[in-house]
Design an enzyme around this catalytic site. Structure first.
Site, PDB file in Angstrom:
ATOM      1  CG  LEU A   1      41.094  48.844  47.728  1.00  0.00           C
ATOM      2  CD1 LEU A   1      41.361  47.810  48.822  1.00  0.00           C
ATOM      3  CD2 LEU A   1      40.816  50.215  48.349  1.00  0.00           C
TER       4      LEU A   1
ATOM      5  NE  ARG B   1      52.491  39.345  45.855  1.00  0.00           N
ATOM      6  CZ  ARG B   1      51.270  39.033  46.330  1.00  0.00           C
ATOM      7  NH1 ARG B   1      50.899  37.772  46.415  1.00  0.00           N
ATOM      8  NH2 ARG B   1      50.432  39.988  46.705  1.00  0.00           N
TER       9      ARG B   1
ATOM     10  CD  GLN C   1      46.858  53.026  51.362  1.00  0.00           C
ATOM     11  OE1 GLN C   1      46.821  52.591  50.217  1.00  0.00           O
ATOM     12  NE2 GLN C   1      46.866  52.224  52.420  1.00  0.00           N
TER      13      GLN C   1
ATOM     14  CG  ASP D   1      45.290  42.864  42.438  1.00  0.00           C
ATOM     15  OD1 ASP D   1      44.099  42.829  42.797  1.00  0.00           O
ATOM     16  OD2 ASP D   1      46.212  42.367  43.117  1.00  0.00           O
TER      17      ASP D   1
ATOM     18  CG  ASN E   1      38.651  38.192  50.128  1.00  0.00           C
ATOM     19  OD1 ASN E   1      37.640  38.578  49.544  1.00  0.00           O
ATOM     20  ND2 ASN E   1      39.551  39.019  50.644  1.00  0.00           N
TER      21      ASN E   1
ATOM     22  CG  ASN F   1      50.192  60.253  -8.345  1.00  0.00           C
ATOM     23  OD1 ASN F   1      49.688  59.145  -8.161  1.00  0.00           O
ATOM     24  ND2 ASN F   1      51.480  60.422  -8.554  1.00  0.00           N
TER      25      ASN F   1
ATOM     26  NE  ARG G   1      64.702  68.618 -12.976  1.00  0.00           N
ATOM     27  CZ  ARG G   1      63.641  67.967 -13.473  1.00  0.00           C
ATOM     28  NH1 ARG G   1      62.754  67.426 -12.665  1.00  0.00           N
ATOM     29  NH2 ARG G   1      63.469  67.862 -14.764  1.00  0.00           N
TER      30      ARG G   1
HETATM   31  C1  UD1 Z   1      44.082  40.615  48.852  1.00  0.00           C
HETATM   32  C2  UD1 Z   1      43.252  40.156  50.075  1.00  0.00           C
HETATM   33  C3  UD1 Z   1      43.077  38.635  49.993  1.00  0.00           C
HETATM   34  C4  UD1 Z   1      42.394  38.285  48.676  1.00  0.00           C
HETATM   35  C5  UD1 Z   1      43.146  38.842  47.473  1.00  0.00           C
HETATM   36  C6  UD1 Z   1      42.297  38.678  46.237  1.00  0.00           C
HETATM   37  C7  UD1 Z   1      43.856  41.684  51.866  1.00  0.00           C
HETATM   38  C8  UD1 Z   1      44.581  41.854  53.133  1.00  0.00           C
HETATM   39  N1  UD1 Z   1      43.959  40.513  51.283  1.00  0.00           N
HETATM   40  O1  UD1 Z   1      45.344  40.005  48.955  1.00  0.00           O
HETATM   41  O2  UD1 Z   1      42.280  38.208  51.076  1.00  0.00           O
HETATM   42  O3  UD1 Z   1      42.304  36.853  48.592  1.00  0.00           O
HETATM   43  O4  UD1 Z   1      43.405  40.254  47.661  1.00  0.00           O
HETATM   44  O5  UD1 Z   1      42.991  39.026  45.080  1.00  0.00           O
HETATM   45  O6  UD1 Z   1      43.196  42.580  51.437  1.00  0.00           O
HETATM   46  N2  UD1 Z   1      46.441  48.188  48.047  1.00  0.00           N
HETATM   47  C9  UD1 Z   1      46.286  49.494  48.409  1.00  0.00           C
HETATM   48  N3  UD1 Z   1      46.904  49.956  49.527  1.00  0.00           N
HETATM   49  C10 UD1 Z   1      47.673  49.144  50.312  1.00  0.00           C
HETATM   50  C11 UD1 Z   1      47.823  47.803  49.941  1.00  0.00           C
HETATM   51  C12 UD1 Z   1      47.194  47.352  48.799  1.00  0.00           C
HETATM   52  O7  UD1 Z   1      45.597  50.273  47.736  1.00  0.00           O
HETATM   53  O8  UD1 Z   1      48.202  49.634  51.324  1.00  0.00           O
HETATM   54  C13 UD1 Z   1      45.768  47.707  46.809  1.00  0.00           C
HETATM   55  C14 UD1 Z   1      46.723  47.091  45.811  1.00  0.00           C
HETATM   56  O9  UD1 Z   1      47.162  48.069  44.876  1.00  0.00           O
HETATM   57  C15 UD1 Z   1      45.854  46.019  45.128  1.00  0.00           C
HETATM   58  C16 UD1 Z   1      44.820  45.669  46.182  1.00  0.00           C
HETATM   59  O10 UD1 Z   1      44.879  46.687  47.162  1.00  0.00           O
HETATM   60  O11 UD1 Z   1      45.215  46.505  43.980  1.00  0.00           O
HETATM   61  C17 UD1 Z   1      45.097  44.325  46.836  1.00  0.00           C
HETATM   62  O12 UD1 Z   1      46.384  44.318  47.393  1.00  0.00           O
HETATM   63  P1  UD1 Z   1      47.345  43.063  47.255  1.00  0.00           P
HETATM   64  O13 UD1 Z   1      48.612  43.397  47.950  1.00  0.00           O
HETATM   65  O14 UD1 Z   1      47.419  42.617  45.862  1.00  0.00           O
HETATM   66  O15 UD1 Z   1      46.543  42.004  48.145  1.00  0.00           O
HETATM   67  P2  UD1 Z   1      46.627  40.429  48.081  1.00  0.00           P
HETATM   68  O16 UD1 Z   1      47.831  39.995  48.830  1.00  0.00           O
HETATM   69  O17 UD1 Z   1      46.485  39.943  46.701  1.00  0.00           O
HETATM   70 CA    CA Z   2      46.381  40.925  44.770  1.00  0.00          CA
END
Ligand code: UD1
Ligand code: CA
Length: 450
Positions: free
Chosen positions: A9, A16, A72, A103, A169, A377, A440
């Site tokens: 994902l 942030r 997406q 991430d 999680n 050289n 030259r």
């Molecule tokens: C998410 C989890 C949380 C977990 C944490 C672990 C959810 C709702 N929450 O939170 O339970 O403890 O990761 O690190 O999943 N992304 C998409 N499409 C979207 C939104 C996000 O592809 O619409 C991707 C982001 O790029 C990222 C990943 O999903 O790589 C996680 O999204 P992020 O917003 O970082 O979730 P957290 O708030 O960290």
């Molecule tokens: Ca995250």
């Protein structure tokens, strides 16, 4: 793994991070976060990896050519991200999917394999870690041993969900595709973020009486997510330390190890010597007996056995042959190839230029689009004039040729084997083998007027 595909994902913005760059392209040790994740997955899944891109998708796709992407278009949450990928995964004929947050850059092949083993035949499984402070992570809610669900930090209410345990999680899931297909359309965005959470699949699966497994991975920091510059810096430092400690243990000599940065894919052979601060990125390779002095930066460059990089060299896509001597203050750009025992000295720049074995360019030169024969050289201040404002042209310098100082070689041009060019020349025509070319103004001495 034939029935399991991996899905990363990577569509989120990473608010942030306060950066225009998509979060998954932020780098640790010169490698985008997403690259680290793919590297860990690749060892297990080979080609069966899909990436969900959304926010600045073109930029993410361009950074990883040849990868399989799913779009997406609107980032409505992690559950929606998985939903967007289902058609592609189904078309690929797999029956389960390993979903990984993009991430989580410290993810390793070992962790992935262990998780898959422990998740085995569950309908839905996820990895959890235990932290002293649950922070912004989704909280795992259990009743005894049994998982009830995952509740996001913002939505967590101790009065309803019980006291926080620190079990959170990690953002890695193994889900049966048919289960995802059935449950994802049922998740709602009625929560504090207004998003469709993948984590809601867990509680829904429990309610269905499916086999749901929360796999506890202790305090494994390799499963932590990166959401802010502070977290990125901390993860990068921890990865750096792990790599440098590994190199020391394997027999690499490292001075000032706290200042040495080596990317995960770079190879430094036992018996090589590094002095910090130095940075070795990408697919670089430093062979046994080679030495990299302080303040050198290498990207995708290879240093042969026994070669020496003196301080302040900058290399990108360069190859340095065995026993060559480089720097201090040399710049080797893509396509620079230094033959065995050749010398490149201070303030010398090479680009798409091959220096034959034993050839020397020791001071103040630009050698671009050039081939230089063995033992030649190149005098101080030699410039290959390779560009006429529109096109690039080649310069060939034969074996054992001698180019006098402050010479401009106007390409295309060839200086023959054993030929000599007088200092201060502007060479616009070929110099035949073993002849001397000089171009030259002739010196005049006149009486001095007072
Ligand atoms: C998410 C989890 C949380 C977990 C944490 C672990 C959810 C709702 N929450 O939170 O339970 O403890 O990761 O690190 O999943 N992304 C998409 N499409 C979207 C939104 C996000 O592809 O619409 C991707 C982001 O790029 C990222 C990943 O999903 O790589 C996680 O999204 P992020 O917003 O970082 O979730 P957290 O708030 O960290
Ligand atoms: Ca995250």
């Amino acid at each position: 793994m034939s029935d399991i595909a991996a899905l990363v994902l990577a569509a989120g913005k990473g608010t942030r991070m306060h950066s225009d760059k998509p979060k998954v392209l932020q780098t640790l040790l010169g490698e985008p976060m997403l690259g680290h994740v793919l590297y860990a997955l690749e060892a297990v899944f080979a080609e069966a990896i899909w990436i969900v891109a959304g926010h600045r998708a073109e930029m993410v796709e361009a950074a990883f050519p040849g990868r399989q992407f799913v779009r997406q278009e609107q980032q409505l949450g992690t559950g929606h991200a998985l939903m967007s990928a289902l058609p592609a995964l189904q078309a690929a004929g797999c029956s389960r999917v390993l979903v990984v947050n993009g991430d989580t850059p410290l993810l390793s092949e070992d962790v992935v394999r262990t998780f898959l083993d422990r998740a085995a035949n569950a309908d839905v499984a996820f990895a959890s870690i235990t932290l002293p402070d649950a922070g912004a992570y989704g909280r795992v809610v259990r009743e005894g041993e049994a998982v009830r669900g995952i509740v996001e930090a913002k939505d967590y209410d101790p009065a309803v969900h019980g006291p926080v345990t620190g079990e959170v999680n990690a953002g890695i899931y193994l889900i049966r595709l048919d289960v995802a297909q059935e449950l994802l359309p049922r998740i709602s965005n009625q929560n504090k973020s207004g998003e469709y959470y993948i984590t809601d699949v867990v509680a829904l699966a429990v309610q269905q009486g499916l086999e749901v497994r929360g796999i506890t991975c202790g305090q494994d920091e390799s499963l932590m997510g990166v959401n802010s510059p502070q977290e990125l810096a901390a993860m990068e430092e921890s990865l750096r330390t792990r790599i440098v400690q590994g190199l020391l243990a394997a027999g690499v000599m490292i001075h000032a190890p706290q200042l040495v940065r080596v990317a995960p894919r770079a190879v430094v052979e036992p018996g090589a010597e590094l002095t910090g601060p130095c940075e070795i990125y990408g697919n670089s390779h430093v062979a046994r007996g080679a030495a990299v002095a302080s303040h050198c930066v290498l990207y995708d460059s290879s240093i042969g056995a026994g070669a020496q990089l003196r301080s302040f060299c900058h290399l990108e896509g360069a190859t340095v042959g065995q026993g060559a001597l480089v720097g201090p203050f040399a710049r080797l750009r893509p396509g620079a190839e230094l033959g065995e025992a050749s010398h490149v000295g201070n303030f010398v720049e090479l680009k798409k230029a091959r220096l034959g074995p034993g050839a020397k360019a020791n001071h103040l030169s630009y050698l671009g689009d050039a081939s230089i024969g063995a033992g030649a050289n190149i005098g101080a201040g030699t410039i290959t004039c390779n560009y006429d404002g529109r096109h690039k042209y080649q310069t060939h310098i034969g074996e054992k040729a001698f180019i006098g100082s402050n010479t401009a070689l106007v390409a295309p041009v060839r200086v023959g084997e054993g030929a000599l060019v007088g200092a201060g020349s502007v060479i616009t025509r070929d110099v035949p083998d073993n002849e001397m070319g000089i171009a030259r103004g002739r010196q005049k001495n006149l009486p001095r007027k007072r």
